[in-house]
Scaffold this motif. Structure first.
Motif, mmCIF file in Angstrom:
data_model
loop_
_atom_site.group_PDB
_atom_site.id
_atom_site.type_symbol
_atom_site.label_atom_id
_atom_site.label_comp_id
_atom_site.label_asym_id
_atom_site.label_seq_id
_atom_site.Cartn_x
_atom_site.Cartn_y
_atom_site.Cartn_z
ATOM 1 N N VAL A 361 37.920 31.597 40.670
ATOM 2 C CA VAL A 361 37.079 32.789 40.626
ATOM 3 C C VAL A 361 37.882 33.898 39.953
ATOM 4 O O VAL A 361 38.987 34.229 40.394
ATOM 5 C CB VAL A 361 36.650 33.233 42.040
ATOM 6 C CG1 VAL A 361 35.741 34.461 41.956
ATOM 7 C CG2 VAL A 361 35.946 32.093 42.771
ATOM 8 N N ILE A 362 37.329 34.471 38.875
ATOM 9 C CA ILE A 362 38.065 35.437 38.059
ATOM 10 C C ILE A 362 37.704 36.870 38.442
ATOM 11 O O ILE A 362 36.530 37.245 38.460
ATOM 12 C CB ILE A 362 37.790 35.220 36.568
ATOM 13 C CG1 ILE A 362 38.353 33.868 36.118
ATOM 14 C CG2 ILE A 362 38.398 36.342 35.727
ATOM 15 C CD1 ILE A 362 38.069 33.534 34.664
ATOM 16 N N ASN A 363 38.733 37.663 38.735
ATOM 17 C CA ASN A 363 38.605 39.102 38.949
ATOM 18 C C ASN A 363 39.706 39.785 38.141
ATOM 19 O O ASN A 363 40.834 39.946 38.611
ATOM 20 C CB ASN A 363 38.746 39.452 40.428
ATOM 21 C CG ASN A 363 37.538 39.032 41.241
ATOM 22 O OD1 ASN A 363 36.481 39.649 41.168
ATOM 23 N ND2 ASN A 363 37.685 37.957 42.008
ATOM 24 N N MET A 364 39.377 40.174 36.906
ATOM 25 C CA MET A 364 40.357 40.803 36.014
ATOM 26 C C MET A 364 40.546 42.275 36.363
ATOM 27 O O MET A 364 39.736 42.879 37.063
ATOM 28 C CB MET A 364 39.888 40.709 34.559
ATOM 29 C CG MET A 364 39.710 39.316 34.014
ATOM 30 S SD MET A 364 41.272 38.592 33.477
ATOM 31 C CE MET A 364 40.635 37.150 32.576
ATOM 32 N N SER A 365 41.613 42.844 35.835
ATOM 33 C CA SER A 365 41.853 44.285 35.940
ATOM 34 C C SER A 365 42.768 44.691 34.792
ATOM 35 O O SER A 365 43.242 43.839 34.025
ATOM 36 C CB SER A 365 42.513 44.635 37.280
ATOM 37 O OG SER A 365 43.864 44.198 37.305
ATOM 38 N N ALA A 366 43.049 45.984 34.688
ATOM 39 C CA ALA A 366 43.915 46.466 33.619
ATOM 40 C C ALA A 366 45.329 45.929 33.741
ATOM 41 O O ALA A 366 46.077 45.881 32.749
ATOM 42 C CB ALA A 366 43.929 47.994 33.620
ATOM 43 N N THR A 367 45.714 45.503 34.919
ATOM 44 C CA THR A 367 47.075 44.984 35.126
ATOM 45 C C THR A 367 47.104 43.478 35.367
ATOM 46 O O THR A 367 48.181 42.899 35.483
ATOM 47 C CB THR A 367 47.740 45.696 36.325
ATOM 48 O OG1 THR A 367 46.928 45.522 37.494
ATOM 49 C CG2 THR A 367 47.922 47.176 36.037
ATOM 50 N N ASP A 368 45.939 42.856 35.447
ATOM 51 C CA ASP A 368 45.873 41.420 35.710
ATOM 52 C C ASP A 368 44.893 40.774 34.735
ATOM 53 O O ASP A 368 43.674 40.884 34.896
ATOM 54 C CB ASP A 368 45.426 41.160 37.154
ATOM 55 C CG ASP A 368 45.370 39.674 37.505
ATOM 56 O OD1 ASP A 368 45.677 38.844 36.633
ATOM 57 O OD2 ASP A 368 45.013 39.351 38.654
ATOM 58 N N HIS A 369 45.423 40.115 33.711
ATOM 59 C CA HIS A 369 44.582 39.484 32.697
ATOM 60 C C HIS A 369 44.466 37.972 32.900
ATOM 61 O O HIS A 369 44.206 37.230 31.959
ATOM 62 C CB HIS A 369 45.098 39.806 31.296
ATOM 63 C CG HIS A 369 44.665 41.160 30.814
ATOM 64 N ND1 HIS A 369 44.753 41.564 29.496
ATOM 65 C CD2 HIS A 369 44.116 42.213 31.484
ATOM 66 C CE1 HIS A 369 44.290 42.797 29.370
ATOM 67 N NE2 HIS A 369 43.899 43.212 30.577
ATOM 68 N N VAL A 370 44.664 37.539 34.149
ATOM 69 C CA VAL A 370 44.365 36.169 34.561
ATOM 70 C C VAL A 370 43.215 36.221 35.567
ATOM 71 O O VAL A 370 42.204 35.548 35.414
ATOM 72 C CB VAL A 370 45.593 35.475 35.174
ATOM 73 C CG1 VAL A 370 45.241 34.047 35.595
ATOM 74 C CG2 VAL A 370 46.746 35.449 34.190
ATOM 75 N N GLY A 371 43.417 37.027 36.616
ATOM 76 C CA GLY A 371 42.337 37.286 37.559
ATOM 77 C C GLY A 371 42.068 36.189 38.566
ATOM 78 O O GLY A 371 41.094 36.258 39.318
ATOM 79 N N LEU A 372 42.923 35.172 38.609
ATOM 80 C CA LEU A 372 42.725 34.080 39.557
ATOM 81 C C LEU A 372 43.534 34.304 40.826
ATOM 82 O O LEU A 372 44.562 34.984 40.795
ATOM 83 C CB LEU A 372 43.137 32.745 38.918
ATOM 84 C CG LEU A 372 42.288 32.282 37.731
ATOM 85 C CD1 LEU A 372 42.933 31.070 37.067
ATOM 86 C CD2 LEU A 372 40.862 31.952 38.165
ATOM 87 N N ASP A 373 43.090 33.716 41.932
ATOM 88 C CA ASP A 373 43.825 33.803 43.187
ATOM 89 C C ASP A 373 44.105 32.394 43.701
ATOM 90 O O ASP A 373 44.002 31.420 42.944
ATOM 91 C CB ASP A 373 43.053 34.643 44.217
ATOM 92 C CG ASP A 373 41.625 34.136 44.439
ATOM 93 O OD1 ASP A 373 41.388 32.924 44.264
ATOM 94 O OD2 ASP A 373 40.751 34.947 44.804
ATOM 95 N N GLN A 374 44.426 32.255 44.979
ATOM 96 C CA GLN A 374 44.831 30.953 45.497
ATOM 97 C C GLN A 374 43.685 29.941 45.559
ATOM 98 O O GLN A 374 43.907 28.760 45.844
ATOM 99 C CB GLN A 374 45.461 31.124 46.886
ATOM 100 C CG GLN A 374 46.714 32.001 46.901
ATOM 101 C CD GLN A 374 47.798 31.500 45.945
ATOM 102 O OE1 GLN A 374 47.952 30.307 45.743
ATOM 103 N NE2 GLN A 374 48.558 32.423 45.368
ATOM 104 N N ARG A 375 42.462 30.377 45.269
ATOM 105 C CA ARG A 375 41.347 29.430 45.187
ATOM 106 C C ARG A 375 41.395 28.626 43.888
ATOM 107 O O ARG A 375 40.552 27.750 43.669
ATOM 108 C CB ARG A 375 40.022 30.184 45.273
ATOM 109 C CG ARG A 375 39.770 30.842 46.613
ATOM 110 C CD ARG A 375 38.534 31.718 46.594
ATOM 111 N NE ARG A 375 38.711 32.920 45.788
ATOM 112 C CZ ARG A 375 37.800 33.873 45.650
ATOM 113 N NH1 ARG A 375 36.617 33.745 46.258
ATOM 114 N NH2 ARG A 375 38.027 34.939 44.910
#
Length: 393
Positions: A361-375
């Protein structure tokens, strides 16, 4: 090279352009999105590039009702070729977004190109160094594969749960190997796993006997091979030839059919972290990406055969979903083919939230251009010459 205006063309620096499909295009030149794709479909990383290419060939020919032209080039696993391909795609083909490369050295070589030309790049390479630390160059780059931190977390957890107290490391002598070493050494220490050997080898090496002898003499409980594609087979084969009996771990970079084919019996029982799409059929029903992963698995296997799914194919499909999700927002600001559209697309990619792709599940931000978590990762095991689910997720 003459330009071929078809919705999908495969082009190579060494070969004439080959049309994949010839569909009519809109008469309005601006009403077309152009996506350039740079992959390693030949050279040492060819098995990775082949899976990615297979997925790219399944991409729909329209996004948000607008026809899309895809232009695919082979970089032959060479960073210099990747740079030349990217510049050609941007300067001559006027692409709106670049997908690829799919190896870390090649992706790193394109950071300057993406920033200099203001072209968003969605890379299929793995190392976190491609998007971290965030700066002006990396602001144009997004990454589909999970960071090594995601994978190392579950891998070292598996080691600790299995009673591993000492481990040896052998990885590529490049950015991929170094990135894995940084993450593995840090998390191994946190899990109280002592590293007793640290070795390197080149992707093109034909022997690692010296390195393996050093590892075996250190008597590790387990060995981690931080490599990818078919070159990852060599250390494992040598370990077995030299009588090593302990568990062998690999990274998510092995999840290709060519690895299984080349490795054969030598890679049986290999433990590895992987994206959930690789083992979609065996995921727990409650896994949040199971349905999306299964949907793509069925689509991919219908085209390429049973049990053909790979990490790299799933990443490439995720890249399409990511871009398709961002395009409608970018179209509110500018027309395809313009610098303004590329900038708007970059902003839309950066603001992606709650997008389910086959790998997480992707949740990008200005500081995170992967956006993935432990799922985005589970543990797998090679059994019966297939990638199977072990635990997690």
């Amino acid at each position: 090279m003459a330009k071929i205006s078809v919705p999908f063309a495969v082009r190579s620096p060494l070969l004439a352009a080959l049309p994949i499909a010839a569909l009519s295009m809109s008469s309005a030149a601006w009403a077309q999105i152009k996506i350039g794709v740079d992959l390693s479909t030949t050279g040492p990383a060819a098995s990775i590039g082949a899976s990615s290419k297979n997925a790219v060939l399944l991409w729909p020919k329209e996004i948000a009702g607008i026809k899309v032209e895809y232009i695919l080039l082979d970089d032959a696993s060479d960073p210099g070729n990747a740079v030349r391909n990217a510049r050609k795609l941007i300067a001559e083909e006027k692409i709106d977004v670049l997908v690829g490369p799919n190896t870390t050295p090649n992706a790193l070589a394109l950071l300057d190109v993406a920033a200099e030309t203001g072209t968003p790049m969605v890379t299929l390479a793995a190392s976190a160094s491609i998007v971290e630390p965030m700066d002006a160059k990396r602001a144009w780059v997004f990454k589909m594969p999970q960071n090594d931190t995601h994978m190392t977390t579950i891998l070292t957890q598996h080691m600790a749960d299995s009673g591993v107290r000492t481990a040896a490391f052998i990885g590529f002598a490049d950015a991929y190997g170094e990135s894995w070493w940084r993450e593995f050494s840090k998390l191994a220490e946190m899990r109280k796993i002592r590293i007793v050997a640290n070795e390197r080898y080149a992707r093109t090496d034909t022997s690692v006997t010296g390195q393996i002898l050093k590892i075996i003499s250190a008597h590790p409980d387990a060995v981690l091979i931080a490599a990818s594609a078919t070159p990852a087979v060599l250390p494992q084969k040598t370990l077995l030839e030299r009588g090593y009996k302990g568990p062998i771990y690999q990274t998510h970079g092995i999840a290709s059919l060519e690895f299984l084919k080349v490795g054969g019996r030598d890679v049986e029982n290999t433990l590895f972290p992987t994206g959930p799409a690789v083992v979609a059929k065996q995921l727990p029903l409650a896994n949040p990406v199971r349905n999306t992963a299964l949907d793509f698995t069925r689509r991919y296997e219908a085209a390429y055969g049973a049990d053909s799914m790979t990490q790299f194919a799933a990443d490439a499909w995720g890249a399409y979903l990511l871009i398709a999700n961002a395009v409608p927002q970018a179209l509110k600001s500018a027309q395809p083919g313009s610098r303004q559209f590329r900038a708007a697309l970059r902003t839309a990619l950066e603001n992606t939230h709650k997008l389910i792709v086959p790998q997480g599940v992707i949740n990008m931000s200005a500081t995170d251009h992967v956006g993935l978590d432990q799922r985005s990762r589970v543990m797998g095991k090679i059994q019966g010459n297939k990638f199977t689910y072990s635990y997690g997720g």
